[in-house]
Write a protein that holds these residues in place. Sequence first.
Motif, PDB file in Angstrom:
ATOM      1  N   LEU A   1       0.824  -1.217   0.000  1.00  0.00           N
ATOM      2  CA  LEU A   1       0.000   0.000   0.000  1.00  0.00           C
ATOM      3  C   LEU A   1       0.856   1.265   0.000  1.00  0.00           C
ATOM      4  O   LEU A   1       0.357   2.345  -0.291  1.00  0.00           O
ATOM      5  CB  LEU A   1      -0.918   0.009   1.224  1.00  0.00           C
ATOM      6  N   ARG A   2       2.126   1.115   0.340  1.00  0.00           N
ATOM      7  CA  ARG A   2       3.026   2.280   0.334  1.00  0.00           C
ATOM      8  C   ARG A   2       3.278   2.801  -1.073  1.00  0.00           C
ATOM      9  O   ARG A   2       3.757   3.922  -1.247  1.00  0.00           O
ATOM     10  CB  ARG A   2       4.361   1.899   0.972  1.00  0.00           C
ATOM     11  N   SER A   3       2.977   1.972  -2.067  1.00  0.00           N
ATOM     12  CA  SER A   3       3.195   2.373  -3.461  1.00  0.00           C
ATOM     13  C   SER A   3       1.891   2.561  -4.227  1.00  0.00           C
ATOM     14  O   SER A   3       1.925   2.828  -5.424  1.00  0.00           O
ATOM     15  CB  SER A   3       4.044   1.312  -4.173  1.00  0.00           C
ATOM     16  N   VAL A   4       0.758   2.410  -3.552  1.00  0.00           N
ATOM     17  CA  VAL A   4      -0.550   2.555  -4.218  1.00  0.00           C
ATOM     18  C   VAL A   4      -1.104   3.934  -3.884  1.00  0.00           C
ATOM     19  O   VAL A   4      -1.338   4.252  -2.714  1.00  0.00           O
ATOM     20  CB  VAL A   4      -1.533   1.452  -3.761  1.00  0.00           C
ATOM     21  N   ARG A   5      -1.320   4.737  -4.916  1.00  0.00           N
ATOM     22  CA  ARG A   5      -1.822   6.100  -4.721  1.00  0.00           C
ATOM     23  C   ARG A   5      -3.307   6.081  -4.382  1.00  0.00           C
ATOM     24  O   ARG A   5      -4.083   5.324  -4.968  1.00  0.00           O
ATOM     25  CB  ARG A   5      -1.620   6.923  -5.999  1.00  0.00           C
ATOM     26  N   ALA A   6      -3.683   6.945  -3.446  1.00  0.00           N
ATOM     27  CA  ALA A   6      -5.099   7.092  -3.108  1.00  0.00           C
ATOM     28  C   ALA A   6      -5.796   7.912  -4.182  1.00  0.00           C
ATOM     29  O   ALA A   6      -5.171   8.727  -4.868  1.00  0.00           O
ATOM     30  CB  ALA A   6      -5.240   7.774  -1.750  1.00  0.00           C
ATOM     31  N   GLN A   7      -7.096   7.693  -4.322  1.00  0.00           N
ATOM     32  CA  GLN A   7      -7.858   8.420  -5.339  1.00  0.00           C
ATOM     33  C   GLN A   7      -7.966   9.890  -4.953  1.00  0.00           C
ATOM     34  O   GLN A   7      -8.216  10.230  -3.802  1.00  0.00           O
ATOM     35  CB  GLN A   7      -9.260   7.820  -5.469  1.00  0.00           C
TER      36      GLN A   7
ATOM     37  N   GLY B   1      -5.733  12.266  -4.722  1.00  0.00           N
ATOM     38  CA  GLY B   1      -4.756  12.707  -3.728  1.00  0.00           C
ATOM     39  C   GLY B   1      -3.349  12.341  -4.156  1.00  0.00           C
ATOM     40  O   GLY B   1      -3.142  11.429  -4.956  1.00  0.00           O
ATOM     41  N   ASP B   2      -2.381  13.065  -3.598  1.00  0.00           N
ATOM     42  CA  ASP B   2      -0.982  12.809  -3.941  1.00  0.00           C
ATOM     43  C   ASP B   2      -0.336  11.784  -3.020  1.00  0.00           C
ATOM     44  O   ASP B   2       0.775  11.336  -3.281  1.00  0.00           O
ATOM     45  CB  ASP B   2      -0.177  14.120  -3.862  1.00  0.00           C
ATOM     46  N   SER B   3      -1.006  11.453  -1.929  1.00  0.00           N
ATOM     47  CA  SER B   3      -0.419  10.530  -0.958  1.00  0.00           C
ATOM     48  C   SER B   3      -0.870   9.099  -1.224  1.00  0.00           C
ATOM     49  O   SER B   3      -1.861   8.855  -1.911  1.00  0.00           O
ATOM     50  CB  SER B   3      -0.804  10.949   0.462  1.00  0.00           C
ATOM     51  N   THR B   4      -0.129   8.171  -0.650  1.00  0.00           N
ATOM     52  CA  THR B   4      -0.446   6.751  -0.811  1.00  0.00           C
ATOM     53  C   THR B   4      -1.434   6.309   0.271  1.00  0.00           C
ATOM     54  O   THR B   4      -1.704   7.044   1.226  1.00  0.00           O
ATOM     55  CB  THR B   4       0.841   5.921  -0.728  1.00  0.00           C
ATOM     56  N   TRP B   5      -1.922   5.074   0.119  1.00  0.00           N
ATOM     57  CA  TRP B   5      -2.988   4.604   1.010  1.00  0.00           C
ATOM     58  C   TRP B   5      -2.518   4.425   2.446  1.00  0.00           C
ATOM     59  O   TRP B   5      -3.317   4.566   3.380  1.00  0.00           O
ATOM     60  CB  TRP B   5      -3.562   3.286   0.483  1.00  0.00           C
ATOM     61  N   ASP B   6      -1.247   4.104   2.655  1.00  0.00           N
ATOM     62  CA  ASP B   6      -0.783   3.945   4.039  1.00  0.00           C
ATOM     63  C   ASP B   6      -0.823   5.271   4.791  1.00  0.00           C
ATOM     64  O   ASP B   6      -1.182   5.324   5.971  1.00  0.00           O
ATOM     65  CB  ASP B   6       0.625   3.347   4.060  1.00  0.00           C
ATOM     66  N   VAL B   7      -0.496   6.373   4.073  1.00  0.00           N
ATOM     67  CA  VAL B   7      -0.540   7.703   4.697  1.00  0.00           C
ATOM     68  C   VAL B   7      -1.981   8.101   5.003  1.00  0.00           C
ATOM     69  O   VAL B   7      -2.293   8.616   6.088  1.00  0.00           O
ATOM     70  CB  VAL B   7       0.135   8.744   3.772  1.00  0.00           C
ATOM     71  N   VAL B   8      -2.869   7.846   4.034  1.00  0.00           N
ATOM     72  CA  VAL B   8      -4.293   8.185   4.223  1.00  0.00           C
ATOM     73  C   VAL B   8      -4.870   7.394   5.396  1.00  0.00           C
ATOM     74  O   VAL B   8      -5.598   7.933   6.239  1.00  0.00           O
ATOM     75  CB  VAL B   8      -5.079   7.892   2.926  1.00  0.00           C
ATOM     76  N   ARG B   9      -4.522   6.114   5.458  1.00  0.00           N
ATOM     77  CA  ARG B   9      -5.036   5.259   6.544  1.00  0.00           C
ATOM     78  C   ARG B   9      -4.580   5.770   7.910  1.00  0.00           C
ATOM     79  O   ARG B   9      -5.383   5.878   8.848  1.00  0.00           O
ATOM     80  CB  ARG B   9      -4.540   3.831   6.327  1.00  0.00           C
ATOM     81  N   ASN B  10      -3.304   6.083   8.026  1.00  0.00           N
ATOM     82  CA  ASN B  10      -2.787   6.574   9.311  1.00  0.00           C
ATOM     83  C   ASN B  10      -3.447   7.896   9.710  1.00  0.00           C
ATOM     84  O   ASN B  10      -3.744   8.123  10.888  1.00  0.00           O
ATOM     85  CB  ASN B  10      -1.268   6.753   9.231  1.00  0.00           C
ATOM     86  N   ARG B  11      -3.685   8.744   8.720  1.00  0.00           N
ATOM     87  CA  ARG B  11      -4.328  10.034   9.003  1.00  0.00           C
ATOM     88  C   ARG B  11      -5.761   9.839   9.496  1.00  0.00           C
ATOM     89  O   ARG B  11      -6.184  10.432  10.490  1.00  0.00           O
ATOM     90  CB  ARG B  11      -4.304  10.885   7.732  1.00  0.00           C
ATOM     91  N   GLU B  12      -6.502   8.977   8.809  1.00  0.00           N
ATOM     92  CA  GLU B  12      -7.890   8.725   9.196  1.00  0.00           C
ATOM     93  C   GLU B  12      -7.970   8.042  10.560  1.00  0.00           C
ATOM     94  O   GLU B  12      -8.837   8.360  11.375  1.00  0.00           O
ATOM     95  CB  GLU B  12      -8.572   7.847   8.136  1.00  0.00           C
ATOM     96  N   LEU B  13      -7.054   7.106  10.796  1.00  0.00           N
ATOM     97  CA  LEU B  13      -7.063   6.401  12.080  1.00  0.00           C
ATOM     98  C   LEU B  13      -6.722   7.331  13.238  1.00  0.00           C
ATOM     99  O   LEU B  13      -7.240   7.164  14.347  1.00  0.00           O
ATOM    100  CB  LEU B  13      -6.074   5.231  12.043  1.00  0.00           C
ATOM    101  N   GLN B  14      -5.866   8.295  12.986  1.00  0.00           N
ATOM    102  CA  GLN B  14      -5.516   9.246  14.041  1.00  0.00           C
ATOM    103  C   GLN B  14      -6.743  10.041  14.478  1.00  0.00           C
ATOM    104  O   GLN B  14      -6.993  10.224  15.675  1.00  0.00           O
ATOM    105  CB  GLN B  14      -4.417  10.187  13.544  1.00  0.00           C
TER     106      GLN B  14
END
Length: 423
Positions: free
Chosen positions: A293-299, A301-314
């Motif tokens: 997921l570190r290499s899969v871009r989120a829809q 957005g410029d960030s990847t899914w691992d970054v989005v997940r951590n942000r949402e979980l926070q």
Amino acid sequence: MERQPALPSTSVPGLGFKNAATAVRTLRALHGRDPSYQKMVLSYFKNLARRVLRFTRKERKISNIKAAVTIFDKFLGDFNSRRVIKQNNPYLHLGTLRKVEELAGDNITEQQKAFIAAYSSVRGEYRRLRNVRAPGEDTTWDIVRNRELKTLKRKLAHEELFDDDGKPTEEHLEMLLWAYSPDRRGLWWYFYTPREEKEREMDRWRNSDEGDRKRRRSKRIKKNKKLSNMKEAIANVERSLLELKAQSLSKQDPHLSLDTVRKAEELAGDNITELQRSFIAAYSGVSGEYKRLRSVRAQAGDSTWDVVRNRELQTLKEKHAGAKLFSDDGRPTAEHIEMLLWAYSPKSNKRVAKRLQSLFETIQEREKERENKNGKCDKNGQSNTNDKRHKIDKNAKSRRKRQNSNNNDESGRLLRRSKRVRK
């Protein structure tokens, strides 16, 4: 012939693993000594303790030894994480040290003279210095040497070790008098290379252009700077890793398995956002391998899914800080499902997976029971209707028989009467 005095032992007395107090005393006795010796002793004690535990039957003795081993494990874990073994200071040969002493001349302190005398008294067997006391101190010479070299290394970190003629510099000599050199190869070349070969190499170097010499020197300086920068970067990385370990952030948001997330998706039903759906789709796309997921871009957005997940979980953690995770009937709460849809649970992954598995099994069992009940009801209804129809048919048949019998009786009576009349 006079007998030579017995040499001191190579091992430090008073070490052991009898109980926790002995383990602490062992660590105190090893403090400041050579890192290689520390690791060797503690690893040996750990292996020996395992053997002893096999043949020990007393519970108290077993618990004491296990307590000592846990103390050793903790120390070795910290030892390996900080890479203390790299701080080891290997000893120079006694013959080399004597040549260094001649080279130093009068530029030698009383403490260094005493160290060289002690090193000579044990015939260059550095392990025996662990039991030779330094004069005027409560410690042995190996601890004193490591302490002095630690300060010298910090002081002379970026200094030149050899001059243009290949001779050790004054700064280098300070370390050499403690039987240590960061560049043993250059030292070997200076002391043990034949003079003719050495002069030949020096002439070749002197006859080269001045510009070439400057270029070599600049290359050496650049190389040293590069090495120092790399060391600094490694030190920063190690420091940050230690901080992460101390804050236990390395395993802060572990990923749940893909099956668990899919079960949570079934439980959520329509209460799921588009972002969560796209995350689950991305998680399914990498077959549950969260590292990808570190290499899969989120829809969008410029960030990847691992970054989005951590942000949402926070944000979810702050929002549902003291929320209940499971209801009384064992189902995950709505707040918990929100986090489960991001492949995370505050509980351990195995526990959550087991609970969800058992929950789905109970749901399936209940559905089967309902289906079985409905099937039985249908069968009972059909059987009742069939029985009723059968009864109705029986009643109709009996009525017909009665009617037929009545008709027959009446006709028989009439015939008999007519016969009587005729007669």
